[in-house]
Design a protein around this motif. Structure first.
Motif, short mmCIF file in Angstrom:
data_model
loop_
_atom_site.label_atom_id
_atom_site.label_comp_id
_atom_site.label_asym_id
_atom_site.label_seq_id
_atom_site.Cartn_x
_atom_site.Cartn_y
_atom_site.Cartn_z
N ASP A 47 0.82 -1.21 0.00
CA ASP A 47 0.00 0.00 0.00
C ASP A 47 0.85 1.26 0.00
N PHE A 162 -4.68 1.77 -4.39
CA PHE A 162 -5.37 1.22 -3.23
C PHE A 162 -5.75 2.31 -2.23
N GLN A 163 -4.87 3.28 -1.98
CA GLN A 163 -5.16 4.31 -0.99
C GLN A 163 -6.33 5.18 -1.40
#
Length: 327
Positions: A47, A162-163
């Motif tokens: 991530d 993803f963040q």
């Protein structure tokens, strides 16, 4: 065993941070003074991201801050007592992401990391240098020195970091897949395979099995090392009573076709005799009715209290995992 046991934990996220704290506390309760030599944590870097010109490593920092005792326990991320003056200034300039907060103290970490990376240090070397600031009581290793950020692919083909999917949209956009571009060409960070091979116990933290533990296992060589180690591999369920403890692991599991249950996650990891990873799986007391399902898959099942609501309970879980591993 005359020497201190060598423990390896695979971890990421808040659940991973709490579990690592518990394992460290359990080792200290056993009289292990030099826990930094006994405990190695392989941290998810899936991530990670570049933002406003600096390299962020959310899971690395969460675990580092937790071990240092400077983490924000109320928010679950970032530094305790942090301010956001620089973050507000960045937003005035239209830089960064307005929905992604960079604390001032936290930004200092990112700036230091980025400077060292640009000087030519590897992520492993950067993390080693970071570990010198506080007595962490553990050796931290990134899963790989390669950049393999997690991309979320939506049903309509849209690709998000993803963040952005996690922090901005709170996982409300239906994911079709999770990818780590470049991970097939990556290698484990120096020391990762060796630590697993030499371990007396390998523990899978109750972290998100898809986006925290999953990327670690996807680094070529890590699964092989886990299957080959003479240590027992013990996993701790991130699911209690059919529900996630924190975060949105249920959405991630659904995206890969896995039910949100302790038994289903155990099956996802699989048993070592059948080519999987687990020797033993710790289930919550709320899921004791699933123990037989886990055992039927060739995985030893143990029912233990899994809630890590305070330091004592985290330490008790750490001890339970160590005992399950036979150390």
């Amino acid at each position: 065993m005359t020497r201190a046991p060598r423990i390896v934990v695979l971890a990421g996220g808040v659940g991973g941070s709490r579990f690592v704290l518990g394992v460290r506390a359990a080792l200290r309760a056993r009289g292990v003074d030099d826990t930094a030599s006994a405990l190695t944590v392989v941290v998810n870097t899936g991530d990670d991201l570049w933002l406003s010109g600096v390299r962020l490593q959310p899971d690395v920092d969460s675990i580092t801050y937790a071990l240092a005792g400077v983490n924000d326990t109320e928010r679950g991320w970032g530094r305790q007592g942090d301010t956001e003056r620089v973050n507000h200034e960045l937003q005035e300039w239209g830089a960064g992401w307005p929905w992604f907060t960079l604390g001032d103290l936290d930004l200092g970490t990112h700036l230091a990391r980025t400077g060292w990376l640009r000087e030519g240090l590897t992520p492993t070397q950067v993390l080693e240098r970071m570990s010198h600031r506080w007595p962490l009581g553990a050796r931290l290793l990134p899963m790989t020195d390669s950049e393999v950020d997690t991309v979320v692919v939506l049903d309509d083909g849209t690709r998000l970091h993803f963040q952005e999917w996690w922090t901005r949209h709170r996982a409300t956009l239906a994911p079709a897949a999770f990818e780590n571009p470049g991970i097939a060409a990556s290698t484990p960070a120096p020391g990762v395979v060796e630590a697993i091979a030499d371990a007396d116990a390998v523990l899978l933290a109750p972290s998100n099995p898809v986006v925290s533990i999953g990327p670690i296992l996807a680094v070529p060589g890590v699964r092989d090392a886990l299957r080959a180690t003479s240590a027992r591999v013990v996993g701790v369920s991130p699911i209690i009573g059919g529900k996630v403890v924190r975060g949105m692991a249920d959405v991630c599991l659904a995206a890969i076709g896995v039910e949100t249950s302790a038994a289903a996650v155990a099956a996802l990891y699989g048993s070592r005799p059948d080519g999987g990873l687990l020797d033993t799986w710790l289930l919550a007391e709320e899921d004791d009715h699933l123990a037989a399902q886990v055992s039927d898959r060739g995985i030893g099942s143990l029912v233990r209290p899994l809630w890590m609501t305070d330091a004592d309970r985290s330490a008790a879980l750490g001890e339970a995992a160590l005992a399950a591993a036979g150390v």
